[in-house]
Enzyme design. Sequence first.
Site, PDB file in Angstrom:
ATOM      1  N   PHE A 100      -1.481 -12.785   8.629  1.00 46.58           N
ATOM      2  CA  PHE A 100      -1.402 -12.456   9.768  1.00 46.58           C
ATOM      3  C   PHE A 100      -2.644 -11.398  10.537  1.00 46.58           C
ATOM      4  O   PHE A 100      -3.667 -11.057   9.817  1.00 46.58           O
ATOM      5  CB  PHE A 100      -0.457 -10.688   9.863  1.00 46.58           C
ATOM      6  CG  PHE A 100       0.849 -10.728   9.748  1.00 46.58           C
ATOM      7  CD1 PHE A 100       1.127 -11.461   8.348  1.00 46.58           C
ATOM      8  CD2 PHE A 100       1.797 -10.458  10.182  1.00 46.58           C
ATOM      9  CE1 PHE A 100       2.644 -11.479   7.816  1.00 46.58           C
ATOM     10  CE2 PHE A 100       2.951 -10.576  10.515  1.00 46.58           C
ATOM     11  CZ  PHE A 100       3.057 -11.502   8.764  1.00 46.58           C
ATOM     12  N   VAL A 191      -6.233 -10.994   6.051  1.00 53.76           N
ATOM     13  CA  VAL A 191      -6.998 -12.160   6.756  1.00 53.76           C
ATOM     14  C   VAL A 191      -8.170 -11.330   6.730  1.00 53.76           C
ATOM     15  O   VAL A 191      -9.348 -11.902   6.696  1.00 53.76           O
ATOM     16  CB  VAL A 191      -6.492 -12.287   8.032  1.00 53.76           C
ATOM     17  CG1 VAL A 191      -6.057 -11.077   8.959  1.00 53.76           C
ATOM     18  CG2 VAL A 191      -6.818 -13.288   8.728  1.00 53.76           C
ATOM     19  N   ASP A 192      -8.052 -10.154   6.466  1.00 49.64           N
ATOM     20  CA  ASP A 192     -10.150  -9.401   6.710  1.00 49.64           C
ATOM     21  C   ASP A 192     -10.601 -10.002   4.539  1.00 49.64           C
ATOM     22  O   ASP A 192     -11.043  -9.383   4.111  1.00 49.64           O
ATOM     23  CB  ASP A 192     -10.121  -7.883   6.859  1.00 49.64           C
ATOM     24  CG  ASP A 192      -9.068  -7.347   5.334  1.00 49.64           C
ATOM     25  OD1 ASP A 192      -8.133  -8.023   5.508  1.00 49.64           O
ATOM     26  OD2 ASP A 192      -9.388  -6.335   5.707  1.00 49.64           O
ATOM     27  N   HIS A 212      -5.388  -4.634  -8.458  1.00 50.79           N
ATOM     28  CA  HIS A 212      -6.031  -4.083  -7.932  1.00 50.79           C
ATOM     29  C   HIS A 212      -7.572  -4.043  -7.893  1.00 50.79           C
ATOM     30  O   HIS A 212      -8.015  -3.647  -8.370  1.00 50.79           O
ATOM     31  CB  HIS A 212      -5.396  -2.550  -6.909  1.00 50.79           C
ATOM     32  CG  HIS A 212      -6.039  -2.111  -5.526  1.00 50.79           C
ATOM     33  ND1 HIS A 212      -7.262  -2.455  -5.500  1.00 50.79           N
ATOM     34  CD2 HIS A 212      -5.326  -1.993  -4.213  1.00 50.79           C
ATOM     35  CE1 HIS A 212      -7.252  -1.764  -4.379  1.00 50.79           C
ATOM     36  NE2 HIS A 212      -6.665  -1.621  -3.874  1.00 50.79           N
ATOM     37  N   GLU A 282       1.895  -1.098   0.198  1.00 52.27           N
ATOM     38  CA  GLU A 282       1.022  -1.341  -0.759  1.00 52.27           C
ATOM     39  C   GLU A 282       1.987  -0.080  -2.194  1.00 52.27           C
ATOM     40  O   GLU A 282       2.540  -1.147  -3.442  1.00 52.27           O
ATOM     41  CB  GLU A 282       0.020  -1.236  -1.201  1.00 52.27           C
ATOM     42  CG  GLU A 282      -0.912  -1.168  -1.581  1.00 52.27           C
ATOM     43  CD  GLU A 282      -1.978  -0.963  -1.862  1.00 52.27           C
ATOM     44  OE1 GLU A 282      -2.851  -2.399  -2.004  1.00 52.27           O
ATOM     45  OE2 GLU A 282      -3.088  -0.140  -2.302  1.00 52.27           O
TER      46      GLU A 282
HETATM   47  C1  UD2 Z   1      -5.089  -1.708   2.369  1.00 53.93           C
HETATM   48  C2  UD2 Z   1      -4.524  -3.703   1.184  1.00 53.93           C
HETATM   49  C3  UD2 Z   1      -3.398  -3.578   2.530  1.00 53.93           C
HETATM   50  C4  UD2 Z   1      -2.668  -3.297   2.910  1.00 53.93           C
HETATM   51  C5  UD2 Z   1      -2.714  -1.640   3.358  1.00 53.93           C
HETATM   52  C6  UD2 Z   1      -1.879  -0.532   3.239  1.00 53.93           C
HETATM   53  C7  UD2 Z   1      -5.706  -4.241  -0.612  1.00 53.93           C
HETATM   54  C8  UD2 Z   1      -6.786  -4.463  -0.757  1.00 53.93           C
HETATM   55  N1  UD2 Z   1      -5.608  -4.098   0.924  1.00 53.93           N
HETATM   56  O1  UD2 Z   1      -5.920  -2.829   2.644  1.00 53.93           O
HETATM   57  O2  UD2 Z   1      -2.824  -5.321   2.144  1.00 53.93           O
HETATM   58  O3  UD2 Z   1      -1.828  -2.591   2.303  1.00 53.93           O
HETATM   59  O4  UD2 Z   1      -3.859  -1.083   2.365  1.00 53.93           O
HETATM   60  O5  UD2 Z   1      -2.311   0.302   3.518  1.00 53.93           O
HETATM   61  O6  UD2 Z   1      -4.859  -2.969  -0.502  1.00 53.93           O
HETATM   62  N2  UD2 Z   1      -3.109  -5.940  10.598  1.00 53.93           N
HETATM   63  C9  UD2 Z   1      -4.061  -6.905  11.403  1.00 53.93           C
HETATM   64  N3  UD2 Z   1      -4.206  -5.952  12.659  1.00 53.93           N
HETATM   65  C10 UD2 Z   1      -4.634  -4.683  12.637  1.00 53.93           C
HETATM   66  C11 UD2 Z   1      -4.655  -4.530  10.869  1.00 53.93           C
HETATM   67  C12 UD2 Z   1      -4.079  -5.334   9.737  1.00 53.93           C
HETATM   68  O7  UD2 Z   1      -3.551  -8.248  11.848  1.00 53.93           O
HETATM   69  O8  UD2 Z   1      -4.716  -4.487  13.664  1.00 53.93           O
HETATM   70  C13 UD2 Z   1      -3.123  -7.018   9.497  1.00 53.93           C
HETATM   71  C14 UD2 Z   1      -4.243  -8.132   9.176  1.00 53.93           C
HETATM   72  O9  UD2 Z   1      -3.297  -8.954   8.090  1.00 53.93           O
HETATM   73  C15 UD2 Z   1      -5.501  -7.180   7.458  1.00 53.93           C
HETATM   74  C16 UD2 Z   1      -3.717  -6.587   6.431  1.00 53.93           C
HETATM   75  O10 UD2 Z   1      -2.888  -6.317   8.631  1.00 53.93           O
HETATM   76  O11 UD2 Z   1      -5.367  -7.971   6.752  1.00 53.93           O
HETATM   77  C17 UD2 Z   1      -3.581  -4.990   5.785  1.00 53.93           C
HETATM   78  O12 UD2 Z   1      -4.575  -3.941   7.402  1.00 53.93           O
HETATM   79  P1  UD2 Z   1      -5.863  -3.672   6.638  1.00 53.93           P
HETATM   80  O13 UD2 Z   1      -6.581  -5.016   5.999  1.00 53.93           O
HETATM   81  O14 UD2 Z   1      -6.990  -3.046   7.800  1.00 53.93           O
HETATM   82  O15 UD2 Z   1      -5.490  -2.711   5.611  1.00 53.93           O
HETATM   83  P2  UD2 Z   1      -6.464  -1.763   4.675  1.00 53.93           P
HETATM   84  O16 UD2 Z   1      -8.257  -2.764   4.266  1.00 53.93           O
HETATM   85  O17 UD2 Z   1      -6.317  -0.291   3.817  1.00 53.93           O
END
Ligand code: UD2
Length: 333
Positions: A100, A191-192, A212, A282
């Site tokens: 995504f 995706v990041d 994790h 998660e």
């Molecule tokens: C953690 C988790 C992630 C998710 C999230 C929920 C890890 C390493 N990653 O990452 O999988 O469970 O927590 O709290 O445990 N996205 C978009 N646009 C946006 C925001 C999100 O496309 O504006 C999608 C994108 O694919 C992204 C994913 O949602 O990779 C998860 O979002 P995140 O990476 O910002 O979440 P993060 O880093 O807190």
Amino acid sequence: MCSTKILGCRASSSVVVEKLHLSSALRRLILLSYTSSWFSLFLHNCVLVCRNRQTDELSGTDIVSMTPWLAPVVWEGTFDSILIDSIFKQQNITIATTVFALGKYTRFLKDFLESAEEHYFVGFRVHYYLFTDQPGEVPEVKMGENHHLTVRSVPSMDRWQDISMGRMEILEKLIKNELASEADYIFCLDVDTKFYGRWGVESLGRLVGVIHPWFFDYPRDQFTYERRPESQAFIPAGEGDYYYTAAAFGGSLADVHHLTKTCREQLNIDAANSIEAIWHEESHLNKYFLYNKPNKLLSPEYLWRDISISAAQVKIIRFSHVAKNNEEVRPNF
Ligand code: UD2
């Protein structure tokens, strides 16, 4: 729930015994156990492994390569890539892969796709399903042989939490409505991220969780499970096996459909009760894996935290988060 860790099969018994620094009497008992099957079970379950942070006691490089429910944990050195590729080659399988990229997260697509094409299931059939609110921002990336990309439009959302959690429902529908005759396995990835090394058929299984990268060597009581009983994601103190990331999970279509459906239902119940689990989907994924044990675990090689950080146990980084400024890329903070 048992949280016992079992020493990696990579370590030979004598090496393990050396590293444990046990008394000579106990060491003799352990060596004896390797010729005695009944006692070896006791050994595995009680003597060697009843530690949460075995690496403190050992050399710092030992790994857990089997769970207490006998699911393998995949690390470099636990499989033969040539052999396993040749076995799966005969099966003509397709791996659906979802990602995504909404809002500013489209900026991560180029690296994600280009690096995937270098390392991800090379030589096998892969069908990426990319969900985005900006199809015009999807970069042109040359796909390898038998790799295909389908772009799907989804509505924009104001909260990153809703984007992240909303993936479960979209995945549930994709699997149910489209994938049955299209694919054999599915992986759902953040995706990041970027690939740096092989991610291949060694990762396939009926239900696959990824440990994790921040918690692989933490004791269970420090896992960030949801601790409020009001949430459907609640895991009581003293329970849980591993802390799994939601940035990568997969398995057979049937199993991942059940997972996404269950998480979507639990997320909806929480929403109706005005509660959001601490780590969103998660937290629900971790609850799911507690009661539906994955039959294969991928080590943090398969989702590392930052390419510049190293850990003694991680010999190869296959897939890793890329650094991002949350405040800048997310629609809300
Ligand atoms: C953690 C988790 C992630 C998710 C999230 C929920 C890890 C390493 N990653 O990452 O999988 O469970 O927590 O709290 O445990 N996205 C978009 N646009 C946006 C925001 C999100 O496309 O504006 C999608 C994108 O694919 C992204 C994913 O949602 O990779 C998860 O979002 P995140 O990476 O910002 O979440 P993060 O880093 O807190």
